[in-house]
Design a protein around this motif. Structure first.
Motif, PDB file in Angstrom:
ATOM      1  N   CYS A  10       0.622  -1.213  -0.023  1.00 50.91           N
ATOM      2  CA  CYS A  10       0.045   0.027   0.050  1.00 50.91           C
ATOM      3  C   CYS A  10       0.931   1.084  -0.014  1.00 50.91           C
ATOM      4  O   CYS A  10       1.900   1.435   0.827  1.00 50.91           O
ATOM      5  N   GLN A  11       0.616   2.229  -0.975  1.00 47.60           N
ATOM      6  CA  GLN A  11       1.476   3.415  -1.043  1.00 47.60           C
ATOM      7  C   GLN A  11       0.390   4.550  -0.632  1.00 47.60           C
ATOM      8  O   GLN A  11       0.865   5.720  -0.773  1.00 47.60           O
ATOM      9  N   TYR A  13      -2.499   5.630  -1.748  1.00 46.07           N
ATOM     10  CA  TYR A  13      -3.344   6.462  -2.936  1.00 46.07           C
ATOM     11  C   TYR A  13      -4.942   6.721  -2.399  1.00 46.07           C
ATOM     12  O   TYR A  13      -5.400   7.725  -2.772  1.00 46.07           O
ATOM     13  N   LEU A  15      -7.598   5.164  -3.458  1.00 42.93           N
ATOM     14  CA  LEU A  15      -8.354   4.895  -4.513  1.00 42.93           C
ATOM     15  C   LEU A  15      -9.387   3.860  -4.191  1.00 42.93           C
ATOM     16  O   LEU A  15     -10.503   3.704  -4.418  1.00 42.93           O
ATOM     17  N   CYS A  16      -9.060   3.013  -3.239  1.00 44.42           N
ATOM     18  CA  CYS A  16      -9.555   1.762  -2.673  1.00 44.42           C
ATOM     19  C   CYS A  16     -10.870   2.134  -2.042  1.00 44.42           C
ATOM     20  O   CYS A  16     -11.974   1.513  -2.265  1.00 44.42           O
ATOM     21  N   TYR A  31      -3.011   5.455   4.628  1.00 43.91           N
ATOM     22  CA  TYR A  31      -2.890   3.972   4.049  1.00 43.91           C
ATOM     23  C   TYR A  31      -4.199   3.188   4.485  1.00 43.91           C
ATOM     24  O   TYR A  31      -4.797   3.546   5.506  1.00 43.91           O
ATOM     25  N   CYS A  54      -6.654  -0.447  -6.803  1.00 45.38           N
ATOM     26  CA  CYS A  54      -5.561  -0.349  -6.224  1.00 45.38           C
ATOM     27  C   CYS A  54      -4.244  -0.262  -7.352  1.00 45.38           C
ATOM     28  O   CYS A  54      -4.188  -1.548  -7.995  1.00 45.38           O
ATOM     29  N   PRO A  55      -3.477   0.853  -7.531  1.00 42.43           N
ATOM     30  CA  PRO A  55      -2.373   0.635  -8.523  1.00 42.43           C
ATOM     31  C   PRO A  55      -1.252  -0.200  -8.146  1.00 42.43           C
ATOM     32  O   PRO A  55      -0.307  -0.649  -8.884  1.00 42.43           O
ATOM     33  N   ASN A  56      -1.102  -0.638  -6.818  1.00 41.34           N
ATOM     34  CA  ASN A  56      -0.025  -1.492  -6.483  1.00 41.34           C
ATOM     35  C   ASN A  56      -0.358  -2.815  -6.061  1.00 41.34           C
ATOM     36  O   ASN A  56       0.381  -3.702  -5.565  1.00 41.34           O
TER      37      ASN A  56
END
Length: 63
Positions: A10-11, A13, A15-16, A31, A54-56
């Motif tokens: 997790c960075q 972002y 978005l989730c 986070y 999630c981009p990651n």
């Protein structure tokens, strides 16, 4: 279905949470923190969208 978080990926972002605020919360630094590991009936699509956002790839679904 379970929504699982790999917190090391997790960075922060956030978005989730936009897709499922009832399943994922954000901590004071942004986070992800899982609210509901077991996805409630009727929220499966939101959980899928949440994980996909999630981009990651920190979130994943497990049956």
């Amino acid at each position: 279905m379970k929504l699982l978080l790999d917190s090391t990926l997790c960075q922060g972002y956030g978005l989730c949470q936009e897709h499922a605020p009832d399943l994922v919360d954000l901590d004071e630094w942004g986070y992800a923190a899982i609210i509901a590991v077991a996805v409630p009936d009727g929220r499966e699509a939101a959980a899928r969208d949440c994980a996909a956002a999630c981009p990651n790839s920190a979130l994943r679904l497990e049956n």
